[in-house]
Motif scaffolding. Structure first.
Motif, short mmCIF file in Angstrom:
data_model
loop_
_atom_site.label_atom_id
_atom_site.label_comp_id
_atom_site.label_asym_id
_atom_site.label_seq_id
_atom_site.Cartn_x
_atom_site.Cartn_y
_atom_site.Cartn_z
N UNK A 110 0.83 -1.21 0.00
CA UNK A 110 0.00 0.00 0.00
C UNK A 110 0.86 1.25 0.00
N UNK A 111 1.93 1.25 0.80
CA UNK A 111 2.82 2.41 0.85
C UNK A 111 3.53 2.60 -0.48
N UNK A 112 3.97 1.50 -1.09
CA UNK A 112 4.61 1.60 -2.40
C UNK A 112 3.63 2.15 -3.43
N UNK A 113 2.38 1.73 -3.33
CA UNK A 113 1.37 2.22 -4.26
C UNK A 113 1.13 3.71 -4.13
N UNK A 114 1.22 4.22 -2.90
CA UNK A 114 1.05 5.66 -2.69
C UNK A 114 2.14 6.43 -3.42
N UNK A 115 3.37 5.93 -3.34
CA UNK A 115 4.47 6.63 -4.00
C UNK A 115 4.44 6.44 -5.50
N UNK A 116 3.91 5.31 -5.98
CA UNK A 116 3.71 5.17 -7.42
C UNK A 116 2.70 6.20 -7.90
N UNK A 117 1.67 6.40 -7.08
CA UNK A 117 0.65 7.39 -7.43
C UNK A 117 1.19 8.81 -7.46
N UNK A 118 2.29 9.05 -6.75
CA UNK A 118 2.91 10.37 -6.76
C UNK A 118 3.87 10.57 -7.93
N UNK A 119 4.05 9.51 -8.74
CA UNK A 119 4.86 9.64 -9.94
C UNK A 119 6.16 8.87 -9.94
N UNK A 120 6.46 8.12 -8.86
CA UNK A 120 7.69 7.35 -8.84
C UNK A 120 7.52 6.06 -9.65
N UNK A 122 7.96 2.01 -10.48
CA UNK A 122 7.68 0.84 -9.65
C UNK A 122 8.86 0.50 -8.75
N UNK A 123 10.05 0.47 -9.34
CA UNK A 123 11.24 0.09 -8.58
C UNK A 123 11.58 1.12 -7.50
N UNK A 124 11.52 2.40 -7.86
CA UNK A 124 11.85 3.46 -6.90
C UNK A 124 10.82 3.51 -5.78
N UNK A 125 9.53 3.39 -6.12
CA UNK A 125 8.48 3.42 -5.12
C UNK A 125 8.65 2.27 -4.13
N UNK A 126 8.99 1.11 -4.65
CA UNK A 126 9.19 -0.05 -3.78
C UNK A 126 10.39 0.17 -2.85
N UNK A 127 11.46 0.72 -3.40
CA UNK A 127 12.66 0.95 -2.59
C UNK A 127 12.38 1.99 -1.50
#
Length: 243
Positions: A110-120, A122-127
């Motif tokens: 869920x946290x990674x998905x929030x950062x993907x939604x902000x434009x990061x 997949x790899x960066x959001x997960x990291x």
């Protein structure tokens, strides 16, 4: 651009980027508005009484009663409001703690998905999500999902005290202005002092809120003037009818 300390300097140091500074500005703005309320409500009260009677004791008693009642009302209202808000925030934070305890993998996604939604990516959001979770999972989720800093919840007692003090400071000005001058000058002096004070609070609130002073100042001054004119008229009406 990196400076000699190895960090990137803030190109706009005057802008409030930190949550702590933004919170302090909100408190200051609330204080200015509380003082403005104290000025207007007490000015209206003492001007109305002064229009009905020249007895200093009566004006003083009315002013002190209005100041006390207003300060207590502001404090109680702020305490209830902030307590309700804090209870809601604490309930949300408790729910987030349970979810992190019971479903850590889902919460990470869920946290990674929030950062993907902000434009990061997949790899960066997960990291980012993994690093924040490793550092402080609860704070990371509270800030990203709820927009809350669990270490900086508003204290209802402090809010109540601040509101009471701000109202009292504002209320003292018209009370002093109506009591010190000779009887004939009481109302004109109070009108002038209150309008100048309202212009200052309007200017300060506009600056804190980033709005135009040309709009904020007349709005506050006209509102205060109307309040005093109305209560003066009421005082004259009851003062004359009581003779």
């Amino acid at each position: 651009m990196v400076d000699s300390t190895g960090t990137t300097p803030d190109p706009h140091p005057h802008e409030p980027h930190s949550g702590g500074l933004a919170s302090r500005l909100n408190w200051l703005r609330a204080g200015v508005l509380g003082a403005n309320d104290g000025i207007v409500s007490t000015a209206g009260l003492v001007v109305g009484v002064a229009a009905a009677t020249t007895e200093t004791d009566q004006i003083f008693t009315a002013g002190i009663a209005g100041l006390t009642a207003g300060a207590i009302s502001m404090a109680v209202g702020e305490y209830i409001s902030v307590s309700t808000q804090r209870d809601s925030e604490q309930a949300l934070l408790a729910k987030e703690r349970r979810e992190l305890r019971d479903e850590p993998d889902f919460e990470l996604e869920e946290l990674a998905g929030i950062y993907r939604g902000k434009g990061l990516s997949e790899q960066t959001a997960r990291q980012v999500a993994e690093e924040l979770t490793a550092h402080d999972a609860f704070t990371a989720h509270a800030e990203a999902e709820l927009g809350l800093d669990p270490r900086a919840l508003t204290n209802p007692w402090m809010a109540a005290f601040s509101s009471a003090v701000a109202f009292t400071v504002g209320a003292l000005l018209p009370l002093i202005a109506i009591l010190l001058p000779p009887v004939a000058a009481r109302i004109p002096v109070t009108f002038a002092a209150v309008l100048v004070a309202l212009a200052l609070t309007g200017s300060l609130s506009a600056r804190l809120g980033g709005s135009r002073r040309a709009r904020a100042i007349p709005r506050v001054v006209i509102g205060g003037a109307l309040a005093m004119i109305v209560t003066y008229g009421i005082g004259q009406l009851f003062g004359v009818s009581g003779i």
